[in-house]
Design an enzyme around this catalytic site. Sequence first.
Site, PDB file in Angstrom:
ATOM      1  N   CYS A   2       0.847  -1.177   0.000  1.00 43.74           N
ATOM      2  CA  CYS A   2       0.000   0.000   0.000  1.00 43.74           C
ATOM      3  C   CYS A   2       0.888   1.234   0.000  1.00 43.74           C
ATOM      4  CB  CYS A   2      -0.947   0.092   1.185  1.00 43.74           C
ATOM      5  SG  CYS A   2      -2.148  -1.232   1.260  1.00 43.74           S
ATOM      6  N   ARG A  28       4.105  -0.351  -4.637  1.00 43.55           N
ATOM      7  CA  ARG A  28       3.740  -0.845  -3.309  1.00 43.55           C
ATOM      8  C   ARG A  28       2.398  -1.586  -3.299  1.00 43.55           C
ATOM      9  NH1 ARG A  28       6.830   1.650   0.554  1.00 43.55           N
ATOM     10  NH2 ARG A  28       5.346   1.052   2.155  1.00 43.55           N
ATOM     11  N   TRP A  74      -2.528  -2.739  -1.722  1.00 46.49           N
ATOM     12  CA  TRP A  74      -2.199  -4.163  -1.815  1.00 46.49           C
ATOM     13  C   TRP A  74      -3.068  -4.834  -0.768  1.00 46.49           C
ATOM     14  CZ3 TRP A  74      -0.194  -8.103   1.263  1.00 46.49           C
ATOM     15  CH2 TRP A  74       0.278  -9.236   0.585  1.00 46.49           C
ATOM     16  N   ASN A 100      -1.699   2.313   5.579  1.00 44.05           N
ATOM     17  CA  ASN A 100      -0.824   1.207   5.158  1.00 44.05           C
ATOM     18  C   ASN A 100      -0.452   0.436   6.417  1.00 44.05           C
ATOM     19  OD1 ASN A 100       2.722   1.173   4.378  1.00 44.05           O
ATOM     20  ND2 ASN A 100       1.258  -0.442   4.148  1.00 44.05           N
ATOM     21  N   GLY A 101      -0.670  -0.881   6.406  1.00 37.75           N
ATOM     22  CA  GLY A 101      -0.335  -1.697   7.571  1.00 37.75           C
ATOM     23  C   GLY A 101      -1.483  -2.621   7.903  1.00 37.75           C
ATOM     24  N   GLU A 477      17.917 -17.238  -7.531  1.00 44.87           N
ATOM     25  CA  GLU A 477      17.448 -15.923  -7.961  1.00 44.87           C
ATOM     26  C   GLU A 477      16.897 -15.978  -9.393  1.00 44.87           C
ATOM     27  OE1 GLU A 477      16.644 -13.337  -6.590  1.00 44.87           O
ATOM     28  OE2 GLU A 477      16.706 -11.765  -8.085  1.00 44.87           O
ATOM     29  N   LYS A 481      13.105 -14.853 -10.206  1.00 45.55           N
ATOM     30  CA  LYS A 481      12.791 -13.770 -11.148  1.00 45.55           C
ATOM     31  C   LYS A 481      11.820 -14.266 -12.210  1.00 45.55           C
ATOM     32  CE  LYS A 481      13.842 -11.186  -9.614  1.00 45.55           C
ATOM     33  NZ  LYS A 481      14.343 -10.433  -8.496  1.00 45.55           N
ATOM     34  N   GLU A 484       8.248 -14.925 -10.700  1.00 44.03           N
ATOM     35  CA  GLU A 484       7.485 -13.779 -10.207  1.00 44.03           C
ATOM     36  C   GLU A 484       6.941 -12.905 -11.333  1.00 44.03           C
ATOM     37  OE1 GLU A 484      11.000 -11.082  -8.411  1.00 44.03           O
ATOM     38  OE2 GLU A 484       9.101 -10.540  -7.536  1.00 44.03           O
ATOM     39  N   HIS A 500      18.462 -35.731  -6.318  1.00 49.28           N
ATOM     40  CA  HIS A 500      17.896 -36.312  -5.094  1.00 49.28           C
ATOM     41  C   HIS A 500      16.376 -36.173  -5.057  1.00 49.28           C
ATOM     42  CE1 HIS A 500      21.775 -37.246  -3.313  1.00 49.28           C
ATOM     43  NE2 HIS A 500      22.200 -36.072  -3.751  1.00 49.28           N
ATOM     44  N   LYS A 599       6.211  -4.455  -4.025  1.00 48.41           N
ATOM     45  CA  LYS A 599       7.664  -4.386  -3.903  1.00 48.41           C
ATOM     46  C   LYS A 599       8.121  -4.455  -2.460  1.00 48.41           C
ATOM     47  CE  LYS A 599      11.758  -2.417  -5.769  1.00 48.41           C
ATOM     48  NZ  LYS A 599      12.140  -3.743  -6.292  1.00 48.41           N
TER      49      LYS A 599
HETATM   50  C1  AGP Z   1      12.287  -9.698  -5.538  1.00 52.52           C
HETATM   51  O1  AGP Z   1      12.178  -9.621  -6.906  1.00 52.52           O
HETATM   52  C2  AGP Z   1      11.024  -9.616  -4.800  1.00 52.52           C
HETATM   53  N1  AGP Z   1      10.276  -8.493  -5.176  1.00 52.52           N
HETATM   54  C3  AGP Z   1      11.092  -9.902  -3.311  1.00 52.52           C
HETATM   55  O2  AGP Z   1      11.521 -11.225  -3.168  1.00 52.52           O
HETATM   56  C4  AGP Z   1      11.966  -8.995  -2.412  1.00 52.52           C
HETATM   57  O3  AGP Z   1      13.317  -9.223  -2.680  1.00 52.52           O
HETATM   58  C5  AGP Z   1      11.640  -9.304  -0.938  1.00 52.52           C
HETATM   59  O4  AGP Z   1      10.304  -8.995  -0.689  1.00 52.52           O
HETATM   60  C6  AGP Z   1      12.541  -8.553   0.022  1.00 52.52           C
HETATM   61  O5  AGP Z   1      12.453  -7.180  -0.157  1.00 52.52           O
HETATM   62  P1  AGP Z   1      13.517  -6.208   0.500  1.00 52.52           P
HETATM   63  O6  AGP Z   1      14.825  -6.470  -0.163  1.00 52.52           O
HETATM   64  O7  AGP Z   1      13.000  -4.838   0.254  1.00 52.52           O
HETATM   65  O8  AGP Z   1      13.586  -6.552   1.958  1.00 52.52           O
END
Ligand code: AGP
Length: 604
Positions: A2, A28, A74, A100-101, A477, A481, A484, A500, A599
């Site tokens: 948010c 956000r 969000w 937000n929260g 990673e 990527k 997501e 395994h 994000k």
């Molecule tokens: C990464 O592409 C994601 N958006 C997510 O995994 C992100 O890295 C994670 O939420 C942690 O965020 P931060 O680095 O702001 O703590």
Amino acid sequence: MCGIIGCFGRGDDTLDTLVDGLEKLEYRGYDSAGVALAGETLAVCKTAGTVEELRSALGARSMAGHVGIGHTRWSTHGPPTDENAHPHLDCEGEVAVVHNGIIENYQPLRDELEAAGHRFTSDTDTEVVPHLVEEALAAGESPERAFRSAVERLEGSYAIVALVEGHDGLFAARNDSPLVIGLGDGTAGDPNPEQFFIASDVPAFRAFTDQVIYLDDGEFAHLDGGLTVTDAEGNRQSKAVNTIEWAATETGKSGYEHFMLKEIHEQPRAIRQCLRGRVDERSATVDVGEPGELSPTGVQFLACGTSYHAALYGAALFRDAGVPAQAFYAHEYATAPPPIGDDLVVGISQSGETADTLSALREAANRGARTVALTNTVGSTMDRECDHTLYIRSGPEIGVAATKTFAGQLVALNLFSLAAAERATTRRAVVPALRDLPGDAQQVLDESNAEAVAAEYDSAKSYFFIGRGLQFPVALEGALKLKEISYEHAEGFAAGELKHGTLALVDDQTPVFALVVGDGEKARKTIGNIKEVEARDAPVVVVTDGQNDAARYADHVLRVPASHPRAAAILGNIQLQLVAYHVADRLGRSIDRPRNLAKSVTVE
Ligand code: AGP
């Protein structure tokens, strides 16, 4: 998660300022959006969907007023509907609130308010706030006191901004969710700012000012043509004014179709910024200030998502230097921390606002640990709460998928371990590789064939990524990527682990991306793992620096310049970012705003 904004403006442009600001905060959350303006009466417009849809809903509607608030959501409580969109109102439509929260005690509050005759129109936790303010106003309290009374009843995390009809100002309060105030019209040190902004993050108002004040937990702010900040007891607080060092233009797309692609291409610059002034090439020494002088006997890294992958990489560097080190998912650590002893505890977070990571760091601090924040965000909660900070200096990252900040984290972790733990021989090997890294990254970007590889495999329903040692976090990673932003299944593995169990899933429809660098034992063994998947007909894409013969066994090759394995991990990751981007683009996905995500994850 948010994004909220408030503006005490000068003229009739407040509505545009709010909506433009919300667009900058969409990273956000983008489930719904809304604004409220306090003119002669309180006017509200809100809708399910994006800020673009809010613009359409506003259409020709005239909403006047120089004081307003806005929100991009969000969803936590209730689906993304018009009704659940913020701002939320009291029964009479005279109090408007954005939040937000998560308000943890909203249910008993709602029960109490409904029993007292208040009518609720949404499923949200937030809606209790305007009704609580309404109650307090009805009891004869002033708008400022009524807002404070309402907030005093809340438990949980909140950044809240509120308007009360007939009052020419904004009220705000913060607990465990970020709020930053922007002052004036951009003149550094302006003692009498004419405009005030308040938002979840600086990009919302960076076009108007570089002068900011960070609110702390428990503080209240009143913006009414002047600014008053008070603590929980109502005592006035004197707050430091900070200058933002990045330009407003950095939050634009600079001609790229997506922020993610722009930010992938910004990696050479981000790496250069991270290195600047910290490395002396002639003496092969590194200076990152206080964190580099901590000489840890053990390190615990705490992080989530992409930052957790950086934590795995960082822990490997410290172990390489003979310092016991481990990476933990912050959310697991927060509820079951290991013995800490004298270990240094390092939180890694792009945003510095991830609730899980903050909560784990607080748990460690409560147990007496020394804490370090490794973050991109100056003034973030993590920056302010930890004992020391190491900035990664990547500049603002808007795309939900972390790209340039992962590179920044890995470079900063190299600098940290080189300064705090590593021997001269290692420094002499790594420093030249870091020096060459921006140029090598540029070469990868200029020569990458990732788009063609993406075209080859964009119909796959599952993708695997494998790597050993420092290439293992990159395999994780690469998979994160891809999933997501493409919404397709992908998994990353330590190369030796695939056999395994997961090998049972591998067939001729399962592309396997293998990271193979150098010519040592790790490369040889990973090539063995490539042969295992090839024997099951899997298409193989090798990411290699050409120092081994992995390319012989590959259907496609993504090349990186020969370098130190630490740098090769960063370069190989760029290739995988580009593959993820192009697969998602070919599938028509919402690359900068993938479904269900935000994000900055500010809830646990
Ligand atoms: C990464 O592409 C994601 N958006 C997510 O995994 C992100 O890295 C994670 O939420 C942690 O965020 P931060 O680095 O702001 O703590």
